[in-house]
Design an enzyme around this catalytic site. Structure first.
Site, PDB file in Angstrom:
ATOM      1  N   THR A 110     -65.577  -9.243 -85.658  1.00  9.51           N
ATOM      2  CA  THR A 110     -66.334 -10.011 -86.640  1.00  9.51           C
ATOM      3  C   THR A 110     -66.458 -11.467 -86.226  1.00  9.51           C
ATOM      4  O   THR A 110     -65.597 -12.005 -85.511  1.00  9.51           O
ATOM      5  CB  THR A 110     -65.636  -9.935 -88.017  1.00  9.51           C
ATOM      6  N   ASP A 111     -67.516 -12.128 -86.695  1.00  9.71           N
ATOM      7  CA  ASP A 111     -67.671 -13.562 -86.444  1.00  9.71           C
ATOM      8  C   ASP A 111     -66.568 -14.384 -87.106  1.00  9.71           C
ATOM      9  O   ASP A 111     -66.314 -15.538 -86.729  1.00  9.71           O
ATOM     10  CB  ASP A 111     -69.042 -14.055 -86.908  1.00  9.71           C
ATOM     11  N   GLU A 112     -65.866 -13.805 -88.072  1.00  4.29           N
ATOM     12  CA  GLU A 112     -64.846 -14.555 -88.802  1.00  4.29           C
ATOM     13  C   GLU A 112     -63.633 -14.911 -87.939  1.00  4.29           C
ATOM     14  O   GLU A 112     -62.839 -15.784 -88.310  1.00  4.29           O
ATOM     15  CB  GLU A 112     -64.415 -13.791 -90.047  1.00  4.29           C
TER      16      GLU A 112
ATOM     17  N   LYS B 263     -58.192  -8.909 -87.696  1.00  4.21           N
ATOM     18  CA  LYS B 263     -59.265  -8.508 -86.783  1.00  4.21           C
ATOM     19  C   LYS B 263     -59.094  -9.169 -85.415  1.00  4.21           C
ATOM     20  O   LYS B 263     -59.314  -8.536 -84.371  1.00  4.21           O
ATOM     21  CB  LYS B 263     -60.636  -8.859 -87.376  1.00  4.21           C
TER      22      LYS B 263
ATOM     23  N   LEU C 230     -70.681  -9.336-101.332  1.00  7.07           N
ATOM     24  CA  LEU C 230     -71.528 -10.259-102.079  1.00  7.07           C
ATOM     25  C   LEU C 230     -72.881  -9.672-102.459  1.00  7.07           C
ATOM     26  O   LEU C 230     -73.226  -9.639-103.644  1.00  7.07           O
ATOM     27  CB  LEU C 230     -71.724 -11.555-101.277  1.00  7.07           C
TER      28      LEU C 230
ATOM     29  N   TYR D  14     -57.491 -11.251 -93.351  1.00  3.47           N
ATOM     30  CA  TYR D  14     -58.465 -10.309 -92.795  1.00  3.47           C
ATOM     31  C   TYR D  14     -58.877 -10.707 -91.386  1.00  3.47           C
ATOM     32  O   TYR D  14     -58.761  -9.926 -90.433  1.00  3.47           O
ATOM     33  CB  TYR D  14     -59.705 -10.218 -93.687  1.00  3.47           C
TER      34      TYR D  14
END
Length: 277
Positions: free
Chosen positions: A83-85, A111, A147, A107
């Protein structure tokens, strides 16, 4: 005829190993992925997003040993969907694959741990590993805790839409079919040991997204309720995906068209999401 579904736990090595023995590639989509829940129950995220990756990698390593002994042609390729996170909050510019990882939630930390573990198996054991980092993904069948589906389904029922803080957090939105196509492309063409950003090139504030979906549904902004921001909420994500473009893939779905398709799907498939909510 092309699909066999096996329901099992990702950390159950006895269930995973014989399945990996049958395949040419393992693509790990499995993850606990909701940041809010990771704040409430971090251990569940470590179990799936780190230990689950470990179990899959060990199964692939066992198959690599079988290939070395001539018991199968080649070891499975392992693709870790990340993920970009993992880059953390990006105030300016765009993250590139060789940037430092700075995850800021349980989270995203889990990852990051999973993909670092996957890369270590490439370096240490020579396993055929590739990694993708995707932007915020949306589309049909998205769980209504996230969301866009939460706000769409709440708005359909004229329920309040809980918008964090000022709603000016910026995200890059990637349509689900584009994300899946990029993963398939990297699986087939990616260079072993490499990581590829999968950007949507559709950066929007959360307020912009909510405004667009309310307009499509014909619902008023008065449904929106601003709530206290969550702890450590990243302000912005943005990635440079030129490396993936050089591999021959770019996303195709414009955000407005993808959001319209998504909103219409939730309107037409209420039996699916009402049972989940």
């Amino acid at each position: 005829a092309r699909l066999r579904f096996v329901q099992a736990d990702i950390v159950d090595a006895a269930a995973v190993a014989p399945l990996v023995a049958e395949v040419d590639a393992v693509v790990n989509f499995a993850a606990e992925s909701h940041v809010d829940r990771s704040i409430l129950d971090p251990e569940a995220f470590l179990r799936t997003d780190v230990m689950g990756v470990h179990i899959l990698l060990e199964a692939c390593r066992a198959e690599q040993e079988r290939a070395t002994r001539g018991e199968r042609a080649t070891a499975p390729r392992f693709l870790q969907v990340s993920t970009d996170e993992v880059y953390g909050s990006v105030e300016t510019g765009e993250s590139r694959e060789d940037d430092r990882l700075e995850p800021r939630s349980p989270y995203s930390s889990a990852k990051a741990g999973g993909e670092l573990l996957a890369r270590s198996y490439f370096v240490t054991y020579g396993l055929d590993v590739v990694i993708t980092r995707g932007s915020n993904t949306y589309g049909p069948y998205h769980h209504p805790e996230k969301l866009i589906p939460l706000f769409v389904t709440n708005a359909i029922d004229d329920q309040r839409l809980p918008l964090y803080g000022d709603g000016l957090q910026r995200r890059d939105w990637l349509y689900v079919a584009d994300h899946a196509g990029a993963i398939g492309h990297v699986l087939e063409h990616g260079v072993s040991g490499e990581t590829y950003n999968v950007a949507g090139n559709n950066e929007r504030t959360n307020r912009d997204v909510v405004t667009t979906l309310l307009r499509h549904l014909g619902k008023p902004w008065s449904l929106v309720r601003q709530v206290e921001d969550r702890p450590g909420h990243d302000r912005r994500y943005a990635m440079d995906s030129s490396k993936l473009a050089a591999l021959g893939w770019t996303n195709k779905m414009p955000f407005d068209a993808g959001l319209t398709t998504t909103v219409d799907w939730y309107l037409e498939n209420q039996d699916w999401w009402r049972s989940l909510k």
